[in-house]
Design a protein around this motif. Structure first.
Motif, PDB file in Angstrom:
ATOM      1  N   THR A 178       9.626 -28.472   9.256  1.00  0.00           N
ATOM      2  CA  THR A 178       8.491 -29.467   9.129  1.00  0.00           C
ATOM      3  C   THR A 178       7.247 -29.087   9.173  1.00  0.00           C
ATOM      4  OG1 THR A 178       8.136 -31.912   9.768  1.00  0.00           O
ATOM      5  CG2 THR A 178       8.335 -30.165  11.645  1.00  0.00           C
ATOM      6  N   ASP A 179       6.238 -29.673   8.712  1.00  0.00           N
ATOM      7  CA  ASP A 179       4.786 -29.117   8.823  1.00  0.00           C
ATOM      8  C   ASP A 179       4.232 -29.594   9.907  1.00  0.00           C
ATOM      9  OD1 ASP A 179       2.015 -30.408   7.605  1.00  0.00           O
ATOM     10  OD2 ASP A 179       3.821 -31.546   7.690  1.00  0.00           O
ATOM     11  N   VAL A 180       2.863 -29.210  10.292  1.00  0.00           N
ATOM     12  CA  VAL A 180       2.215 -29.365  11.546  1.00  0.00           C
ATOM     13  C   VAL A 180       1.694 -31.051  11.523  1.00  0.00           C
ATOM     14  CG1 VAL A 180       1.568 -27.156  12.273  1.00  0.00           C
ATOM     15  CG2 VAL A 180       0.019 -28.542  10.560  1.00  0.00           C
ATOM     16  N   LEU A 211      15.686 -29.565  16.551  1.00  0.00           N
ATOM     17  CA  LEU A 211      14.162 -29.726  16.265  1.00  0.00           C
ATOM     18  C   LEU A 211      14.442 -28.901  14.847  1.00  0.00           C
ATOM     19  CD1 LEU A 211      12.224 -29.602  19.287  1.00  0.00           C
ATOM     20  CD2 LEU A 211      12.990 -31.804  17.982  1.00  0.00           C
ATOM     21  N   PRO A 212      13.630 -29.177  14.184  1.00  0.00           N
ATOM     22  CA  PRO A 212      13.130 -28.076  12.799  1.00  0.00           C
ATOM     23  C   PRO A 212      12.015 -27.089  13.272  1.00  0.00           C
ATOM     24  CG  PRO A 212      12.011 -30.257  12.571  1.00  0.00           C
ATOM     25  CD  PRO A 212      12.764 -30.509  13.762  1.00  0.00           C
ATOM     26  N   ARG A 213      11.902 -26.052  12.422  1.00  0.00           N
ATOM     27  CA  ARG A 213      10.974 -25.264  12.849  1.00  0.00           C
ATOM     28  C   ARG A 213       9.532 -25.726  12.232  1.00  0.00           C
ATOM     29  NH1 ARG A 213       9.223 -20.791   9.605  1.00  0.00           N
ATOM     30  NH2 ARG A 213      11.118 -21.090   8.070  1.00  0.00           N
ATOM     31  N   ILE A 214       8.251 -25.541  12.833  1.00  0.00           N
ATOM     32  CA  ILE A 214       7.012 -25.989  12.446  1.00  0.00           C
ATOM     33  C   ILE A 214       6.400 -24.864  11.536  1.00  0.00           C
ATOM     34  CG2 ILE A 214       4.884 -26.756  13.333  1.00  0.00           C
ATOM     35  CD1 ILE A 214       6.203 -27.659  15.815  1.00  0.00           C
ATOM     36  N   VAL A 215       5.993 -25.389  10.477  1.00  0.00           N
ATOM     37  CA  VAL A 215       5.438 -24.476   9.660  1.00  0.00           C
ATOM     38  C   VAL A 215       3.897 -25.028   9.257  1.00  0.00           C
ATOM     39  CG1 VAL A 215       7.494 -23.642   8.773  1.00  0.00           C
ATOM     40  CG2 VAL A 215       6.568 -25.445   7.509  1.00  0.00           C
ATOM     41  N   PRO A 216       2.931 -24.050   8.549  1.00  0.00           N
ATOM     42  CA  PRO A 216       1.745 -24.681   7.951  1.00  0.00           C
ATOM     43  C   PRO A 216       2.051 -25.835   7.021  1.00  0.00           C
ATOM     44  CG  PRO A 216       1.812 -22.337   8.087  1.00  0.00           C
ATOM     45  CD  PRO A 216       3.375 -22.857   8.173  1.00  0.00           C
ATOM     46  N   SER A 217       0.959 -26.280   6.504  1.00  0.00           N
ATOM     47  CA  SER A 217       1.039 -27.318   5.608  1.00  0.00           C
ATOM     48  C   SER A 217       0.865 -26.692   4.053  1.00  0.00           C
ATOM     49  CB  SER A 217      -0.306 -28.467   5.850  1.00  0.00           C
ATOM     50  OG  SER A 217      -0.092 -29.003   6.987  1.00  0.00           O
ATOM     51  N   SER A 218       0.463 -25.656   4.151  1.00  0.00           N
ATOM     52  CA  SER A 218       0.464 -24.894   2.683  1.00  0.00           C
ATOM     53  C   SER A 218       0.824 -23.737   2.881  1.00  0.00           C
ATOM     54  CB  SER A 218      -1.072 -24.888   2.254  1.00  0.00           C
ATOM     55  OG  SER A 218      -1.104 -24.369   0.843  1.00  0.00           O
ATOM     56  N   ALA A 219       1.905 -23.267   2.339  1.00  0.00           N
ATOM     57  CA  ALA A 219       2.621 -21.958   2.340  1.00  0.00           C
ATOM     58  C   ALA A 219       3.492 -21.743   1.605  1.00  0.00           C
ATOM     59  CB  ALA A 219       2.818 -21.471   3.771  1.00  0.00           C
ATOM     60  N   GLY A 235       4.278 -26.839  -0.123  1.00  0.00           N
ATOM     61  CA  GLY A 235       3.224 -27.617   0.431  1.00  0.00           C
ATOM     62  C   GLY A 235       4.149 -28.827   1.209  1.00  0.00           C
ATOM     63  N   ILE A 236       3.888 -29.168   2.380  1.00  0.00           N
ATOM     64  CA  ILE A 236       4.222 -30.448   3.083  1.00  0.00           C
ATOM     65  C   ILE A 236       3.095 -30.963   3.986  1.00  0.00           C
ATOM     66  CG2 ILE A 236       6.083 -31.448   4.755  1.00  0.00           C
ATOM     67  CD1 ILE A 236       7.486 -28.413   4.480  1.00  0.00           C
ATOM     68  N   LEU A 237       2.943 -32.166   3.638  1.00  0.00           N
ATOM     69  CA  LEU A 237       1.912 -33.027   4.106  1.00  0.00           C
ATOM     70  C   LEU A 237       2.421 -34.437   4.481  1.00  0.00           C
ATOM     71  CD1 LEU A 237      -1.410 -32.056   2.256  1.00  0.00           C
ATOM     72  CD2 LEU A 237      -0.927 -31.707   4.724  1.00  0.00           C
ATOM     73  N   GLY A 286      -4.166 -30.923   8.681  1.00  0.00           N
ATOM     74  CA  GLY A 286      -3.415 -29.953   7.937  1.00  0.00           C
ATOM     75  C   GLY A 286      -3.634 -28.620   8.469  1.00  0.00           C
ATOM     76  N   ARG A 287      -2.816 -27.665   8.053  1.00  0.00           N
ATOM     77  CA  ARG A 287      -3.099 -26.158   8.231  1.00  0.00           C
ATOM     78  C   ARG A 287      -2.692 -25.325   7.033  1.00  0.00           C
ATOM     79  NH1 ARG A 287      -0.125 -21.857  12.194  1.00  0.00           N
ATOM     80  NH2 ARG A 287      -1.973 -20.432  12.112  1.00  0.00           N
TER      81      ARG A 287
END
Length: 493
Positions: A178-180, A211-219, A235-237, A286-287
Motif C-alpha cells: 500500500t502507499d503512504v 499488514l502490507p508493505r508501505i511504499v511511495p505513491s510514485s515508483a 502509482g498508488i494514491l 503523497g511521496r
C-alpha cells in the motif's frame, strides 16, 4: 515511447478505467457500478470479488473500445476509495468477509471505548487522525474479533489486510503493498516515520503479520498480469490525494474540493505535517520516489452527493440526480429551510458521532423545491465550515478553490459555493481529476511526465464562478446554517 498512461479508479459506487495522453486528456474510458450492501442500519459493505471483477472488466472494455492494447500503456496507476477495509486468505486470494466501507459505523462502540481510555485525540499526535469509525484500524479490529478464526489465522500469517488498492494489486500483480497516502488513513502509520507503528498496533490489537508493505505513491512496484499483462504498476494514491495531484496542487496553500458521495477538501501544506486545532485531519498528500513526503490538511464531509441520491431514492422528489438543479432553481431561495445531512454523524470540523440528520425551518409553505435547494446548499455550507477551519490551521487564506467531482456540473451549487466562500471557484478542463492524479503518479515514475511543471502545464480552467452575494446576506445565511447544525447535536446516544 508508448503513447498513454492508464488509471484504475475504484470508488465508493463504481469502478473505472481511464487512459490519458500526455496533455492529460482522456482517450478511453469505461465504468461499472457495484452493489451497496446494508446488512444493518449504519453498516455499509462491498463485495470484494465484485470490486475486483468489475475493475478487470472495465480495463478490458476501455482498451477494446479504443482499439488499444496493454502494449500502448507506459504505466498504470491506481486510486481508490480510502479507509475501506478488506481481509483475505493469502493462499486462495478469497475474502473472509465483505469489505467494510469507509462510511460504515459499526465500530462506534469501539470508538467510545478507546475515547474513554484517553480521549478522542489520543492517537492524533502520531497519526493526525481523531478516533472515529471512519478509519481502518477499528474496522480491521472488528473483522479480527468477529470473523471466526480470523485473529488466529492473521497472527499465523495466513490472512492479508488491505485497503482497496492492496486488494486490487494482490490480484493484478501478486504483491502485498500500500502507499503512504492509504497507509496514513488506517490510523496505524506514524506520519513522520511513514512506517507501521508498534505502539499503535498494540493499542488496536493488530498483528503485524497481516499488514502490507508501505511504499511511495510514485515508483515502479511490479509488472501487471492480465488484463494489463506487461504494464508497469507505478502509482498508488488514495482518491482524494489523487485528486489533489490531478488538480496540480503541488505547492503549499493550493487547495481542491471534490464533490462526490461526500466532499473532501485538501490543502497542500508542504513537507512537514501540520497539526490541526480546528477539527481537520493531517494526512500524507503523497511521496514521489525517494523525495520527502508531502502533507495536507483535509476536511472530510460524509454526505453531499449522497444527499441528492437520498432525495431520489428515499423521498422520490426527483427521478434522477441531475434533476435536482432544476427543482432547486424553481424557487428563488431556500425559504429559510436548512438540511443538515448528519445521517451517521458529522465529520470535519465537528466530529460529532451523536449528530443526526435535521431539516430545520419547515413551515406549511415549504416546498419540494426549497428542500432540494437546502440539500444542495448543505454541500456549500459544509465546505464553508471546512475552509474556515483550514485557513485557521494553516494561516493561509484560500484565494481560489479548485473543484472537481460529479456535482461540479451543477451551476447553481457552484455559484452558491463561490458566494458563501467569497472567493472564485474554478472548474478545470479535465473533471476526472481523481483518475488523472493516479495516471500522473504512474507517469512520473516512468518518465512519461518529467516533473510537476508538466502537470501544471496541463491544468486549465473551463469555468470560474465569482462571488456576487452581499456580505449581510452571506452572514445571515451562515448564522442560520450554524443554528441548524447545533440542532443536530446530541440526537444519538
Amino acid at each position: 515511447m508508448t503513447s498513454y498512461v492508464g488509471a484504475i479508479d475504484q470508488g465508493t459506487t463504481s469502478s473505472r478505467f481511464i487512459v490519458f495522453d500526455r496533455a492529460g486528456n482522456a482517450v478511453a474510458s469505461a465504468q461499472r457500478e457495484h452493489r451497496q450492501i446494508y446488512p444493518r442500519p449504519g453498516w455499509v459493505e462491498h463485495d470484494p470479488v465484485e470490486l475486483r471483477d468489475n475493475t478487470f472488466a472495465v480495463i478490458e472494455q476501455a482498451l477494446r473500445e479504443a482499439d488499444l492494447s496493454p502494449r500502448d500503456l507506459a504505466a498504470v496507476g491506481i486510486t481508490n476509495q480510502r479507509e475501506t477495509t478488506l481481509l483475505w486468505d493469502r493462499a486462495t486470494g478469497q475474502p473472509v468477509h465483505n469489505a467494510v466501507v469507509w462510511q460504515d459505523t459499526r465500530t462506534e462502540p469501539l470508538v467510545a471505548e478507546y475515547a474513554r481510555g484517553g480521549g478522542q485525540d489520543r492517537f492524533r499526535p502520531q497519526t493526525g487522525l481523531p478516533l472515529a469509525s471512519y478509519f481502518s484500524a477499528l474496522k480491521l479490529r472488528w473483522l479480527l474479533d468477529s470473523v471466526p478464526e480470523a485473529r488466529r489465522r492473521a497472527e499465523a500469517g495466513d490472512l492479508a489486510f488491505g485497503t482497496v488498492d492492496s486488494w486490487l494489486l494482490w490480484h493484478l500483480a501478486g504483491t502485498h503493498i500500500t502507499d503512504v497516502t492509504n497507509a496514513s488513513r488506517t490510523q496505524l502509520m506514524d506520519l513522520v516515520t511513514l512506517q507501521w507503528d508498534d505502539s499503535l498496533l498494540d493499542a488496536f490489537g493488530i498483528p503485524r503479520a497481516v499488514l502490507p508493505r508501505i511504499v511511495p505513491s510514485s515508483a515502479v512496484y511490479a509488472t501487471a498480469r492480465a488484463p494489463l499483462a506487461g504494464v508497469p504498476v507505478a502509482g498508488i494514491l488514495g482518491d482524494q490525494q489523487s485528486a489533489l495531484l490531478g488538480q496540480a496542487c503541488c505547492e503549499p496553500g493550493e487547495a481542491k474540493n471534490t464533490y462526490g458521495t461526500g466532499c473532501f477538501l485538501l490543502m497542500h501544506t508542504g513537507t512537514t505535517p501540520r497539526p490541526s486545532r480546528h477539527g481537520l485531519i493531517t494526512t500524507v498528500a503523497g511521496r514521489f520516489g525517494d523525495a520527502p513526503a508531502c502533507y495536507a490538511l483535509e476536511g472530510s464531509i460524509a454526505v453531499t452527493g449522497a444527499l441528492v441520491q437520498w432525495l431520489r431514492d428515499n423521498l422520490g422528489i426527483i427521478r434522477a440526480a441531475a434533476d435536482v438543479e432544476a427543482l432547486a432553481a424553481s424557487v428563488p431561495d431556500n425559504g429559510d429551510v436548512y438540511f443538515v445531512p448528519a445521517f451517521s454523524g458529522l465529520y470535519a470540523p465537528y466530529w460529532r458521532s451523536d449528530a443526526r440528520g435535521v431539516i430545520a425551518g419547515l413551515t406549511r409553505h415549504a416546498t419540494a423545491g426549497q428542500i432540494a435547494r437546502a440539500a444542495l446548499e448543505a454541500s456549500a455550507y459544509q465546505t464553508l465550515d471546512v475552509v474556515r477551519a483550514m485557513e485557521q490551521d494553516s494561516g493561509i487564506p484560500i484565494r481560489t478553490l479548485r473543484v472537481d467531482g460529479g456535482m461540479v456540473v451543477n451551476e447553481l451549487l457552484m455559484q452558491f459555493q463561490a458566494d458563501m466562500l467569497n472567493v472564485p471557484v474554478a472548474r478545470p478542463r479535465t473533471l476526472e481529476t481523481t483518475a488523472l492524479g493516479a495516471a500522473y503518479a504512474a507517469g512520473l515514475a516512468v518518465g512519461y511526465w518529467q516533473d510537476f511543471d508538466d502537470l501544471r502545464a496541463n491544468w486549465a480552467v473551463t469555468r470560474c464562478w465569482t462571488p456576487s452575494m452581499p456580505e449581510e446576506r452571506r452572514a445571515a445565511l451562515t448564522a442560520a446554517w450554524h443554528k441548524a447544525v447545533e440542532r443536530s447535536f446530541g440526537w444519538a446516544g
